[in-house]
Motif scaffolding. Structure first.
Motif, short mmCIF file in Angstrom:
data_model
loop_
_atom_site.label_atom_id
_atom_site.label_comp_id
_atom_site.label_asym_id
_atom_site.label_seq_id
_atom_site.Cartn_x
_atom_site.Cartn_y
_atom_site.Cartn_z
N ILE A 41 31.26 -31.59 -106.94
CA ILE A 41 30.25 -32.31 -107.72
C ILE A 41 30.57 -33.81 -107.73
CG2 ILE A 41 29.40 -32.68 -110.08
CD1 ILE A 41 28.19 -30.25 -108.70
N GLY A 42 31.86 -34.12 -107.88
CA GLY A 42 32.27 -35.52 -107.85
C GLY A 42 31.98 -36.19 -106.51
N ILE A 66 20.39 -30.22 -105.99
CA ILE A 66 21.57 -30.06 -105.14
C ILE A 66 22.83 -29.87 -106.00
CG2 ILE A 66 23.11 -31.30 -103.55
CD1 ILE A 66 20.54 -32.45 -102.26
N LEU A 67 22.93 -30.65 -107.05
CA LEU A 67 24.07 -30.51 -107.96
C LEU A 67 24.10 -29.11 -108.57
CD1 LEU A 67 23.84 -33.93 -109.84
CD2 LEU A 67 25.60 -33.27 -108.19
N GLY A 94 30.64 -35.84 -116.81
CA GLY A 94 29.63 -35.48 -117.78
C GLY A 94 28.23 -35.92 -117.39
N ASN A 95 28.09 -37.15 -116.91
CA ASN A 95 26.78 -37.68 -116.54
C ASN A 95 26.18 -36.92 -115.36
OD1 ASN A 95 24.63 -39.68 -116.76
ND2 ASN A 95 25.39 -40.43 -114.80
N ILE A 96 27.02 -36.64 -114.34
CA ILE A 96 26.54 -35.92 -113.16
C ILE A 96 26.14 -34.50 -113.54
CG2 ILE A 96 27.17 -35.09 -110.86
CD1 ILE A 96 29.21 -37.36 -110.71
N PHE A 101 22.21 -29.91 -115.11
CA PHE A 101 21.75 -28.91 -116.08
C PHE A 101 20.48 -29.33 -116.82
CE2 PHE A 101 26.40 -27.43 -116.70
CZ PHE A 101 26.31 -26.63 -115.57
N GLY A 102 20.30 -30.63 -116.99
CA GLY A 102 19.20 -31.10 -117.82
C GLY A 102 19.56 -31.14 -119.29
#
Length: 202
Positions: A41-42, A66-67, A94-96, A101-102
């Motif tokens: 994810i990073g 994609i995430l 957290g932001n990504i 997730f929304g």
């Protein structure tokens, strides 16, 4: 099956491995060992702005899909409703993860006082004094004397600071929901700890 994703982070020697074993006894929960998902994810978050096709026709929904697809795809083979993914990096992302997730990701964070963490490491080293541990090998490579002071110095600088800063980033960012669990509660009040977690993750 729609899965409920929760993250597990925390300081080293603070009970995350014990907690994972406890969570895996719940019929609806799968808790991973240390997982590569947060690292992936990073990398996506870091490289996305450098992908020319993403810049030509930017689509925020594609990015978030994609995430989420990366997180979801990693556990397609697990037939449990709740996935607890373990990695000390999660509070940094957290932001990504929020974009995936929304909503604010939920992170279980195991913590312990720094002196107790250092003492725990040193006790393990002393119990294995018949061989060179990776901590002592680090000291040898740096040309430092093998003693408790230098062991604590290398432990703090190389092995504890990074996860400690990850927790600080998560707290200061305000875009994650964090549940802090003390080591003494994990090993001493197991049922109460599991009840708290189940309430936290719904």
């Amino acid at each position: 099956m729609n899965k409920n994703f929760v993250m597990l982070s925390g300081l080293p020697r603070s009970g995350s491995q014990v907690l994972s074993s406890m969570l895996n006894q719940h019929p609806d929960i799968y808790a991973s060992t240390t997982s590569p998902v947060a690292d992936l994810i990073g990398l996506i978050g870091e490289q996305w702005p450098n992908i020319s096709q993403a810049l030509v026709d930017p689509d925020p929904k594609q990015y978030s899909n994609i995430l989420l697809g990366t997180i979801d795809g990693a556990y397609k083979h697990i037939n449990k409703s709740t996935i607890v993914d373990k990695n000390r990096l999660w509070p940094r992302y957290g932001n990504i993860t929020q974009q995936a997730f929304g909503f604010n990701p939920r992170i279980i964070c195991t913590v312990r006082s720094i002196p107790d963490i250092l003492a725990s490491y040193c006790l393990l080293i002393e119990r294995n004094n018949d061989r060179i541990t990776y901590i002592d090998q680090d000291l040898i490579n740096l040309g430092l004397s093998i003693n408790t002071k230098n062991r604590c110095k290398i432990l703090w600088e190389k092995y504890i600071t990074h996860p400690y800063n990850s927790l600080r980033i998560g707290v200061n960012a305000g875009n994650v929901d964090m549940l802090f669990l003390e080591y003494t509660d994990i090993v001493g009040n197991g049922q109460d700890t599991i009840d708290i977690i189940c309430n936290f993750i719904g």
